[in-house]
Motif scaffolding. Structure first.
Motif, PDB file in Angstrom:
ATOM      1  N   GLY A 191       0.832  -1.262   0.198  1.00 43.00           N
ATOM      2  CA  GLY A 191      -0.119   0.373   0.064  1.00 43.00           C
ATOM      3  C   GLY A 191       0.626   1.853   0.207  1.00 43.00           C
ATOM      4  O   GLY A 191       1.914   1.044   0.006  1.00 43.00           O
ATOM      5  N   PHE A 192       0.245   2.300  -0.237  1.00 44.68           N
ATOM      6  CA  PHE A 192       0.949   4.177  -0.432  1.00 44.68           C
ATOM      7  C   PHE A 192       0.828   4.201   1.217  1.00 44.68           C
ATOM      8  O   PHE A 192      -0.899   4.564   1.342  1.00 44.68           O
ATOM      9  CB  PHE A 192       0.055   4.630  -1.469  1.00 44.68           C
ATOM     10  N   PRO A 193       1.474   4.234   2.026  1.00 45.79           N
ATOM     11  CA  PRO A 193       1.329   5.013   3.170  1.00 45.79           C
ATOM     12  C   PRO A 193       0.732   5.902   3.101  1.00 45.79           C
ATOM     13  O   PRO A 193       0.507   6.869   2.426  1.00 45.79           O
ATOM     14  CB  PRO A 193       2.859   5.354   4.201  1.00 45.79           C
ATOM     15  N   MET A 221      -5.767   2.698  -0.755  1.00 48.54           N
ATOM     16  CA  MET A 221      -5.283   2.733  -0.941  1.00 48.54           C
ATOM     17  C   MET A 221      -4.011   2.341  -0.460  1.00 48.54           C
ATOM     18  O   MET A 221      -2.781   2.429  -0.583  1.00 48.54           O
ATOM     19  CB  MET A 221      -4.714   4.708  -1.646  1.00 48.54           C
ATOM     20  N   HIS A 222      -3.894   2.734   1.292  1.00 45.31           N
ATOM     21  CA  HIS A 222      -2.444   1.855   1.866  1.00 45.31           C
ATOM     22  C   HIS A 222      -2.480   0.809   1.890  1.00 45.31           C
ATOM     23  O   HIS A 222      -1.936   0.375   3.051  1.00 45.31           O
ATOM     24  CB  HIS A 222      -3.349   3.241   3.347  1.00 45.31           C
ATOM     25  N   GLU A 239      -5.205  -3.569  -1.756  1.00 43.48           N
ATOM     26  CA  GLU A 239      -5.633  -3.378  -2.834  1.00 43.48           C
ATOM     27  C   GLU A 239      -5.640  -2.148  -3.829  1.00 43.48           C
ATOM     28  O   GLU A 239      -5.924  -2.488  -5.263  1.00 43.48           O
ATOM     29  CB  GLU A 239      -6.829  -3.001  -2.167  1.00 43.48           C
ATOM     30  N   ALA A 240      -4.457  -0.881  -3.360  1.00 44.94           N
ATOM     31  CA  ALA A 240      -4.020  -0.309  -4.336  1.00 44.94           C
ATOM     32  C   ALA A 240      -3.491  -0.747  -5.730  1.00 44.94           C
ATOM     33  O   ALA A 240      -3.580  -0.336  -6.695  1.00 44.94           O
ATOM     34  CB  ALA A 240      -3.341   0.858  -4.205  1.00 44.94           C
ATOM     35  N   LEU A 241      -2.522  -1.799  -5.417  1.00 44.06           N
ATOM     36  CA  LEU A 241      -1.725  -3.096  -6.128  1.00 44.06           C
ATOM     37  C   LEU A 241      -2.906  -3.727  -7.548  1.00 44.06           C
ATOM     38  O   LEU A 241      -2.668  -3.772  -8.589  1.00 44.06           O
ATOM     39  CB  LEU A 241      -0.957  -3.898  -5.865  1.00 44.06           C
TER      40      LEU A 241
END
Length: 236
Positions: free
Chosen positions: A15-17, A196-197, A200-202
């Protein structure tokens, strides 16, 4: 454009922190070297590292990926702010003429794209010829309808379409609108959200890039890469 290759972190993308988005939000408010230097560790740990892990997870499926240097090319710009306020990943090394997939993160959220955001002049000529051709043009429209049914509508990209059908084509052409385009791309935008964190974002990136693949493949077959020289300002 300032594109560079990615690294190969050992751990998988998770995830994007939140710190990535807060870093970009702060950069929007204070686009200065002093802010950058004061937050360099955050850039390295919360931006560079997760972007590198994302690229490593995607590359087996999508091939080599590139990211963008943070420094802006301000030589010919009235805006002299030194840093981009976004980070991105792309499968192409061309800003104009690139065919492929793209990810952009900024403080407000995420944008995914697949196709050709801005065709080069030689590509536009071939694109119009393909749109005009009965078989290729019909296939393009069918792809567009299929993607629209999946909430992935195809649009004309970054460059404004022509106001009228280009010279040499009938004004009542069945694909008159598409003949005015200078690109063909699927774009999906997301407001910043908790998912997004996480990993799931991938899944979302992979889903959109794969979902829009029929458009990318049509462009690759019928238009192809630009034959004009590639300009890579600031590339490492």
């Amino acid at each position: 454009m300032g594109i560079e290759g990615g690294g190969a972190p050992d751990s998988a993308f998770d995830g994007f922190p939140p710190e990535l988005f807060s870093f970009l939000e702060g950069l929007e408010k204070d686009n200065s070297k002093s802010y950058w230097e004061a937050n360099r560790t955050t850039w390295e740990n919360a931006v560079q590292d997760p972007i590198g892990r994302l690229m490593s997870d995607l590359e087996p499926e999508f091939g080599p990926l590139r990211t963008f240097r943070p420094n802006r090319d301000v030589r010919f710009s009235k805006d002299k702010s030194p840093y981009k306020t976004w980070v991105g990943v792309t499968t192409s090394d061309r800003a104009v003429g690139g065919i492929g997939a793209f990810l952009r993160l900024e403080a407000s959220g995420m944008r995914l794209a697949c196709g050709a955001m801005a065709l080069a002049p030689d590509q536009i000529h071939r694109f119009r010829a393909a749109i005009d051709a009965p078989a290729a043009g019909a296939e393009f429209m069918e792809i567009g309808r299929a993607l629209a049914d999946r909430s992935l509508p195809v649009g004309p990209g970054r460059q404004p379409p022509l106001k009228r059908v280009p010279t040499g084509f009938a004004k009542d052409h069945p694909r008159a609108e598409q003949l005015t385009w200078k690109g063909a791309v699927v774009v999906r935008e997301y407001e910043r959200a908790d998912w997004m964190h996480r990993r799931e974002a991938l899944d979302e990136v992979r889903g959109i890039w794969n979902g829009a693949a029929p458009l990318r493949e049509w462009i690759e077959r019928n238009v192809g890469e630009s034959e004009q020289p590639v300009r890579r300002p600031g590339r490492r």
